[in-house]
Design a protein around this motif. Structure first.
Motif, PDB file in Angstrom:
ATOM      1  N   ILE A  48     -25.751  67.388   3.599  1.00 23.78           N
ATOM      2  CA  ILE A  48     -26.780  66.371   3.443  1.00 23.78           C
ATOM      3  C   ILE A  48     -26.225  65.360   2.449  1.00 23.78           C
ATOM      4  N   ARG A  49     -26.067  64.100   2.906  1.00 27.10           N
ATOM      5  CA  ARG A  49     -25.368  63.118   2.086  1.00 27.10           C
ATOM      6  C   ARG A  49     -26.154  61.805   2.005  1.00 27.10           C
ATOM      7  N   GLN A  50     -26.095  61.204   0.812  1.00 21.46           N
ATOM      8  CA  GLN A  50     -26.644  59.861   0.579  1.00 21.46           C
ATOM      9  C   GLN A  50     -25.476  58.980   0.189  1.00 21.46           C
ATOM     10  N   ILE A  51     -25.069  58.035   1.080  1.00 22.53           N
ATOM     11  CA  ILE A  51     -23.879  57.211   0.842  1.00 22.53           C
ATOM     12  C   ILE A  51     -24.207  55.756   1.149  1.00 22.53           C
ATOM     13  N   ASN A  52     -23.991  54.900   0.164  1.00 22.46           N
ATOM     14  CA  ASN A  52     -24.168  53.457   0.346  1.00 22.46           C
ATOM     15  C   ASN A  52     -25.511  53.096   0.986  1.00 22.46           C
ATOM     16  N   GLY A  53     -26.567  53.811   0.572  1.00 20.06           N
ATOM     17  CA  GLY A  53     -27.898  53.508   1.079  1.00 20.06           C
ATOM     18  C   GLY A  53     -28.244  54.182   2.391  1.00 20.06           C
ATOM     19  N   PHE A  54     -27.312  54.951   2.989  1.00 12.79           N
ATOM     20  CA  PHE A  54     -27.577  55.650   4.247  1.00 12.79           C
ATOM     21  C   PHE A  54     -27.859  57.128   3.961  1.00 12.79           C
ATOM     22  N   SER A  55     -28.866  57.663   4.626  1.00 13.42           N
ATOM     23  CA  SER A  55     -29.238  59.085   4.500  1.00 13.42           C
ATOM     24  C   SER A  55     -28.814  59.798   5.762  1.00 13.42           C
ATOM     25  N   LEU A  56     -27.836  60.699   5.635  1.00 11.38           N
ATOM     26  CA  LEU A  56     -27.247  61.347   6.808  1.00 11.38           C
ATOM     27  C   LEU A  56     -27.220  62.867   6.631  1.00 11.38           C
ATOM     28  N   PRO A  84     -16.515  51.638   7.471  1.00  8.12           N
ATOM     29  CA  PRO A  84     -15.350  52.530   7.343  1.00  8.12           C
ATOM     30  C   PRO A  84     -15.351  53.366   6.066  1.00  8.12           C
ATOM     31  N   LEU A  85     -15.949  52.853   4.994  1.00  8.58           N
ATOM     32  CA  LEU A  85     -15.984  53.640   3.754  1.00  8.58           C
ATOM     33  C   LEU A  85     -16.802  54.922   3.939  1.00  8.58           C
ATOM     34  N   ILE A  86     -17.862  54.821   4.710  1.00 15.95           N
ATOM     35  CA  ILE A  86     -18.670  56.010   4.983  1.00 15.95           C
ATOM     36  C   ILE A  86     -17.887  56.977   5.867  1.00 15.95           C
ATOM     37  N   ALA A  87     -17.184  56.419   6.862  1.00 16.28           N
ATOM     38  CA  ALA A  87     -16.377  57.265   7.751  1.00 16.28           C
ATOM     39  C   ALA A  87     -15.307  58.008   6.965  1.00 16.28           C
ATOM     40  N   ASP A  88     -14.664  57.324   6.027  1.00 16.04           N
ATOM     41  CA  ASP A  88     -13.630  57.973   5.224  1.00 16.04           C
ATOM     42  C   ASP A  88     -14.238  59.045   4.315  1.00 16.04           C
ATOM     43  N   ALA A  89     -15.368  58.726   3.704  1.00 19.15           N
ATOM     44  CA  ALA A  89     -15.983  59.672   2.775  1.00 19.15           C
ATOM     45  C   ALA A  89     -16.435  60.945   3.474  1.00 19.15           C
ATOM     46  N   LEU A  90     -16.835  60.826   4.731  1.00 18.93           N
ATOM     47  CA  LEU A  90     -17.320  61.989   5.464  1.00 18.93           C
ATOM     48  C   LEU A  90     -16.242  62.643   6.324  1.00 18.93           C
ATOM     49  N   GLY A  91     -15.023  62.085   6.305  1.00 17.38           N
ATOM     50  CA  GLY A  91     -13.913  62.696   7.027  1.00 17.38           C
ATOM     51  C   GLY A  91     -14.067  62.683   8.529  1.00 17.38           C
ATOM     52  N   ILE A  92     -14.578  61.596   9.078  1.00 12.74           N
ATOM     53  CA  ILE A  92     -14.826  61.524  10.522  1.00 12.74           C
ATOM     54  C   ILE A  92     -13.523  61.585  11.318  1.00 12.74           C
ATOM     55  N   ALA A  93     -12.475  60.985  10.819  1.00  9.84           N
ATOM     56  CA  ALA A  93     -11.213  60.940  11.564  1.00  9.84           C
ATOM     57  C   ALA A  93     -10.622  62.323  11.776  1.00  9.84           C
ATOM     58  N   SER A  94     -10.856  63.247  10.840  1.00  7.87           N
ATOM     59  CA  SER A  94     -10.258  64.589  10.945  1.00  7.87           C
ATOM     60  C   SER A  94     -11.233  65.621  11.518  1.00  7.87           C
ATOM     61  N   LYS A  95     -12.444  65.224  11.886  1.00  7.92           N
ATOM     62  CA  LYS A  95     -13.431  66.177  12.393  1.00  7.92           C
ATOM     63  C   LYS A  95     -13.027  66.631  13.790  1.00  7.92           C
ATOM     64  N   ALA A  96     -12.894  67.974  13.966  1.00 11.35           N
ATOM     65  CA  ALA A  96     -12.434  68.509  15.242  1.00 11.35           C
ATOM     66  C   ALA A  96     -13.441  69.449  15.895  1.00 11.35           C
ATOM     67  N   ASP A  97     -14.526  69.844  15.187  1.00 10.47           N
ATOM     68  CA  ASP A  97     -15.479  70.787  15.774  1.00 10.47           C
ATOM     69  C   ASP A  97     -16.611  70.037  16.476  1.00 10.47           C
ATOM     70  N   ASN A  98     -17.631  70.771  16.915  1.00 13.47           N
ATOM     71  CA  ASN A  98     -18.736  70.138  17.653  1.00 13.47           C
ATOM     72  C   ASN A  98     -19.911  69.792  16.750  1.00 13.47           C
ATOM     73  N   SER A  99     -19.685  69.639  15.448  1.00 13.75           N
ATOM     74  CA  SER A  99     -20.735  69.173  14.548  1.00 13.75           C
ATOM     75  C   SER A  99     -20.946  67.675  14.751  1.00 13.75           C
ATOM     76  N   PHE A 100     -22.043  67.157  14.241  1.00 13.71           N
ATOM     77  CA  PHE A 100     -22.335  65.733  14.370  1.00 13.71           C
ATOM     78  C   PHE A 100     -23.197  65.291  13.199  1.00 13.71           C
ATOM     79  N   TRP A 101     -23.199  63.975  12.978  1.00 17.35           N
ATOM     80  CA  TRP A 101     -24.021  63.387  11.913  1.00 17.35           C
ATOM     81  C   TRP A 101     -25.213  62.678  12.537  1.00 17.35           C
ATOM     82  N   ILE A 102     -26.348  62.778  11.854  1.00 18.55           N
ATOM     83  CA  ILE A 102     -27.580  62.186  12.351  1.00 18.55           C
ATOM     84  C   ILE A 102     -28.307  61.538  11.187  1.00 18.55           C
TER      85      ILE A 102
END
Length: 416
Positions: A48-56, A84-102
């Motif tokens: 559960i993350r709060q980044i740059n005003g986004f709740s994910l 892209p800063l949010i993508a980097d902080a959450l490691g989207i580029a290296s995500k390989a499983d079937n988890s997802f962000w909402i």
């Protein structure tokens, strides 16, 4: 509010609370939502993350591997390239499983509940399963048969922080009357408790209509009795007792028969006599045979229950030792050729080993510990149990149950 709930989720996700969370999706009439969320399905909440005003929230399903989340912030969503800063902080580029962000606002729309399970890493843990049967579902602490409930002995080897949890097993497909309201008491006393005593309770829960209750607190080093109970006697259910302790501890299920030997008899009282008097009152002789090892201490509990009575009654039980009477006291013993001698006349205080409280009602219990004099430790032990029922001349039928620490003893109702 939604904002307060979000702050609670952030606090739980920080790690210090050691909580595991599972979200349950809405039913939506059994159809998969356009967002790719399966109906009435459990999803693990990973982050559960709060980044740059986004709740994910990051979710993952062990089973929904063929269905992909396709709503805002899905794996190939344009939002990741826009931020892209949010993508980097959450490691989207290296995500390989079937988890997802909402996003949080979509999570509130697509999910109906969340289950939060507290975790206890690096603690001493013990879990035992037991059952309330028709005979062991004794009901609440203020009832007559609380002592019939299952008992667990908890030994804490040092001062400790503890978390105690009582939970019903899944019984959705069973037809028996099930426990609906439950609670437990933690009692500190030396012997297996047969009766409830408020001054011995060190921790408790309220009775709650739920499937689990818990207590968290500190306990000094020592032995305790944990007694779970339901609000309604006679209802059956399986349950789990779980104890988490910062200090080493032992938890075990204890059966009454390991601590007490039980005998019972029924006596008819045609017309009760005077208070603290042998004449006309029922008398039951208790005999403990002599032993080669000798007796130093006798623990006894005497339960008197009236099943029929001609009046509203007051009760008291006297536990009397008839041995070694003086000459004047011996004159008050009436001999019978066909059985033991009854005690006749007033019962002197010098012969009363113990007496119960004076109770208004139809049930009384006497608990006592007797120190046997050294000169009598290898001899047969004899006692009289004398119930006194007032008002005088009351007729009644009574059940007398004796619990004794000694494995061998006999009871005999003495005839008038």
């Amino acid at each position: 509010s939604d904002l307060e709930w979000w702050q609670t989720l952030l606090t739980l996700s920080e790690g210090s609370t050691n909580a595991a969370m599972v979200a349950v999706s809405s039913d939506d009439e059994g159809r998969c939502s356009p967002s790719g969320i399966l109906p009435s399905h459990c999803y693990n909440v990973l982050q559960i993350r709060q980044i740059n005003g986004f709740s994910l929230l990051q979710l993952k399903s062990t089973f929904a591997t063929q269905v992909k989340y396709s709503d805002n912030w899905h794996d190939t969503c344009k939002s990741w390239t826009d931020y892209p800063l949010i993508a980097d902080a959450l490691g989207i580029a290296s995500k390989a499983d079937n988890s997802f962000w909402i996003p949080y606002h979509r999570f509130l729309h697509l999910f109906r509940s969340m289950h939060i399970c507290r975790m206890f890493p690096n603690t001493n843990t013990r879990a035992l399963q037991q059952v309330w049967t028709k005979t062991t579902s004794g009901g609440p602490f203020f009832g007559n048969y609380w002592g019939s409930n299952p008992h667990f002995k908890l030994t804490v080897t040092d001062n400790s922080n503890v978390f105690i949890h009582l939970a019903l097993c899944d019984q959705r497909f069973k037809e028996a009357e099930q426990v609906e309201t439950l609670g437990f008491h933690l009692v500190r006393c030396r012997d297996y408790p047969l009766e409830f005593h408020a001054d011995e309770v060190v921790a408790k829960t309220e009775y709650v209509i739920t499937n689990s209750v818990s207590y968290e607190g500190s306990l000094p080093k020592g032995d305790y009795w944990l007694v779970p109970s339901s609000y309604t006697p006679g209802k059956t259910s399986s349950f789990w007792i779980r104890v988490f302790s910062s200090a080493p501890m032992v938890l075990g299920y204890e059966q009454e028969g390991r601590h007490w030997t039980q005998r019972a008899l029924t006596c008819d009282i045609a017309s009760s006599g005077e208070y603290q008097n042998g004449e006309d009152n029922a008398q039951i002789e208790l005999r403990i045979p002599s032993t080669l090892s000798g007796l130093t201490t006798i623990k006894a509990a005497i339960l008197l229950e009236l099943t029929e009575t001609s009046n509203d009654t007051n009760l008291i039980v006297f536990f009397v030792r008839p041995n070694n009477f003086t000459a004047s006291e011996a004159l008050q013993m009436q001999a019978h050729s066909d059985g033991p001698r009854r005690f006749v006349g007033a019962i002197p205080d010098s012969r009363v080993v113990a007496k119960s409280a004076y109770i208004v009602g139809d049930r009384v219990c006497l608990e006592t510990t007797i120190e046997v004099p050294e000169a009598q430790q290898y001899a047969e032990q004899r006692f009289y149990i004398i119930p006194c029922i007032t008002p005088q001349k009351t007729s009644a039928k009574a059940n007398v149950t004796v619990f004794l620490s000694e494995p061998k003893f006999s009871l005999e109702a003495l005839p008038l």
